[in-house]
Design a protein around this motif. Structure first.
Motif, short mmCIF file in Angstrom:
data_model
loop_
_atom_site.label_atom_id
_atom_site.label_comp_id
_atom_site.label_asym_id
_atom_site.label_seq_id
_atom_site.Cartn_x
_atom_site.Cartn_y
_atom_site.Cartn_z
N LEU A 66 0.83 -1.34 0.04
CA LEU A 66 0.09 0.21 -0.07
C LEU A 66 0.82 1.11 0.17
CD1 LEU A 66 -2.93 -0.95 2.49
CD2 LEU A 66 -2.76 -0.78 0.00
N ASP A 67 1.89 1.26 0.68
CA ASP A 67 2.94 2.16 0.85
C ASP A 67 3.42 2.54 -0.68
OD1 ASP A 67 2.40 2.91 3.26
OD2 ASP A 67 4.60 2.03 4.01
N ALA A 126 -1.19 10.83 0.00
CA ALA A 126 -0.62 10.89 1.20
C ALA A 126 -0.55 9.62 2.12
CB ALA A 126 -1.08 12.21 2.06
N ALA A 127 0.23 9.21 3.16
CA ALA A 127 0.08 8.26 3.96
C ALA A 127 -1.14 8.77 4.78
CB ALA A 127 1.40 8.21 4.93
N GLY A 128 -1.99 7.68 4.98
CA GLY A 128 -3.13 7.97 6.18
C GLY A 128 -4.33 8.58 5.35
N ALA A 129 -4.16 8.78 4.24
CA ALA A 129 -5.28 9.49 3.53
C ALA A 129 -6.47 8.79 3.46
CB ALA A 129 -4.80 9.96 2.24
N SER A 130 -7.70 8.97 3.89
CA SER A 130 -8.62 7.95 4.08
C SER A 130 -10.06 8.59 3.21
CB SER A 130 -9.49 7.88 5.58
OG SER A 130 -9.54 9.09 6.14
N GLU A 175 -11.94 9.47 -2.49
CA GLU A 175 -11.26 9.26 -3.83
C GLU A 175 -9.86 8.80 -3.49
OE1 GLU A 175 -10.80 13.87 -2.04
OE2 GLU A 175 -12.16 11.77 -1.91
N SER A 176 -9.15 8.71 -2.48
CA SER A 176 -8.27 8.23 -2.12
C SER A 176 -8.13 6.69 -2.08
CB SER A 176 -7.41 8.92 -1.04
OG SER A 176 -7.17 10.18 -0.90
N LEU A 177 -9.07 6.17 -1.25
CA LEU A 177 -9.24 4.91 -1.24
C LEU A 177 -9.50 4.29 -2.48
CD1 LEU A 177 -10.64 4.58 2.53
CD2 LEU A 177 -8.75 4.35 1.69
N ALA A 178 -10.38 4.94 -3.27
CA ALA A 178 -10.96 4.17 -4.49
C ALA A 178 -9.82 4.17 -5.38
CB ALA A 178 -12.13 5.00 -4.99
N VAL A 185 -8.53 -3.54 0.85
CA VAL A 185 -7.79 -2.14 0.64
C VAL A 185 -8.45 -0.93 1.18
CG1 VAL A 185 -6.72 -0.39 -1.13
CG2 VAL A 185 -6.52 -2.95 -1.40
N ILE A 186 -9.79 -0.99 0.95
CA ILE A 186 -10.51 0.09 1.51
C ILE A 186 -10.98 0.13 2.91
CG2 ILE A 186 -12.79 1.26 1.03
CD1 ILE A 186 -12.86 0.21 -1.91
N HIS A 187 -11.20 -1.21 3.63
CA HIS A 187 -11.75 -1.29 4.97
C HIS A 187 -10.91 -2.00 5.85
CE1 HIS A 187 -15.66 0.51 3.99
NE2 HIS A 187 -15.86 -0.24 3.11
N GLY A 188 -9.71 -2.61 5.26
CA GLY A 188 -8.77 -3.23 6.22
C GLY A 188 -9.28 -4.79 6.51
#
Length: 397
Positions: A89-90, A99-103, A106-109, A196-199
């Motif tokens: 993911l990094d 950015a790291a931690g972006a939730s 649009e970032s997750l999609a 990826v989206i929800h862990g």
């Protein structure tokens, strides 16, 4: 090279019965909601892969050599129970400039798209140069399975263009579906996208999006029901935000505090789920109007139980009162504490009553859709068979 223009759709989901009790090993029934996510697939510029998500403001394009260079770091683990690694993911975030931690959605999609594209191509061969546009009738963040519908559409489209599954739509056909074996593969890759989206998702949402209809979920086991009816409902979003984590913790605390009182409530919710399953499975062979009063009673009883568990909300009480004034029966769906409710519309419900209920619900500040549950799962469409509204939305890219 991919040469056809096609579309894929997948439904959202609602929980019919079993909210919160399912966390404690009881049965839950999840059903496909006929509000759908649509993906349009068509040939793209040579050496480019493009994705557009107009609903969340994403429009990205990458060159094939750049994606190929990253692919070796993203190859999916054969163990489907594993989430994508932090390192994977990094690498995707760095490549996409996220950015790291972006939730944000649009970032997750974007991350889910890149992960699925690269992991699928690492196993089955290059994703050809295509343009993908995704648009959804589902609101995001409302507990209606919007991210899973997105992941299911992506999995089906990417597996198809890589040749891992067939393209079952013949010339002249409007719609087609894949074989059971191919649906199983679509579901497994959609689950990876959901991770990826929800862990750590349950897998219910993507299973509903893949198979449609209804499914039974208990203790991690997902079983699609063989035959279920399509039922008309009103779906109402109270627009009241809620924290699922907080609500689940509150239920657990109440059970620990009053086990002799609360455990029978959970057992009753479990019984409602199982009795409802029996009714749903009986309805296709015996479509009697006598089934509907039973389903309405299940709604009423379960809504009272959910209030006892502490996951009700004044907005949901208001929703039930408004629909009851039109002789309709409602319950919350999902986590509760606000969020969404569903209202059963028996076949003999007059159009005037439905319209009056919708107007009264909207007057409360709620958002309301007349739709169906028990809808078909992931489906391949000819673009010419899509409605004008869907075609227009997909063109806004």
């Amino acid at each position: 090279m991919w040469r056809r223009e096609l579309a894929v759709s997948a439904p959202g989901k609602v929980i019919l019965h079993g909210e919160h009790a399912v966390v404690l090993g009881k049965v839950a029934l999840a059903v496909a909601l006929d509000l759908r996510t649509f993906l349009r697939l068509r040939p793209g510029a040579e050496g480019r892969l493009s994705v557009s998500l107009p609903g969340v403001g994403v429009r990205r394009s990458w060159d094939s050599p750049g994606l190929r260079a990253l692919r070796g770091r993203i190859a999916a683990d054969e163990d489907e129970s594993k989430s994508p690694s932090v390192e994977q993911l990094d690498a995707l975030r760095e490549f996409a400039g996220i950015a790291a931690g972006a939730s944000a959605p649009e970032s997750l999609a974007t991350l889910a798209f890149l992960y699925m594209c690269l992991a699928i191509s690492a196993k089955y061969g290059d994703v050809p140069s295509v343009e993908i546009v995704v648009w959804s009738e589902l609101p995001t963040g409302a507990g209606l399975g919007s991210s899973a519908a997105y992941a299911v559409c992506l999995a089906a489209a990417l597996l198809m263009v890589c040749g891992a599954i067939s393209c079952p739509l013949q010339e002249g056909e409007s719609t087609s579906r894949w074989t059971e074996e191919e649906l199983t593969l679509i579901n497994s890759w959609a689950f990876r996208g959901e991770r990826v989206i929800h862990g750590n998702p349950s897998g219910v949402d993507n299973a509903v999006g893949t198979w449609g209809g209804a499914l039974r979920y208990q203790a991690g086991k997902i079983t699609p029901l063989k035959r279920v009816p399509t039922l008309r409902i009103l779906l109402t979003n109270t627009k009241v935000p809620r924290s699922t984590k907080t609500l689940v913790a509150g239920v657990k605390e109440k059970i620990l505090k009053f086990p002799a009182i609360m455990n029978p409530v959970l057992d009753s919710i479990d019984a409602i789920s199982q009795e409802c399953q029996s009714v749903l499975e009986a309805m296709p062979a015996n479509p009697s109007p006598e089934h509907y009063p039973v389903l309405e009673e299940f709604f009423d009883i379960n809504q009272h139980h959910l209030n006892v568990l502490g996951v009700g909300h004044p907005s949901l009480d208001r929703l039930c009162q408004v629909t009851a004034s039109h002789s309709l029966h409602s319950k919350l769906t999902g986590a509760g504490g606000g969020g969404c409710g569903i209202t059963l519309l028996p076949p003999d419900t007059s159009p005037l009553a439905v319209e009056a209920a919708k107007q009264d619900l909207c007057a409360c500040g709620f958002e309301c859709w007349e739709t169906k549950i028990g809808a078909p799962g992931v489906t391949l469409h000819s673009c010419s068979s899509l409605s004008a509204q869907v075609l227009h939305a997909l063109a806004q890219s």
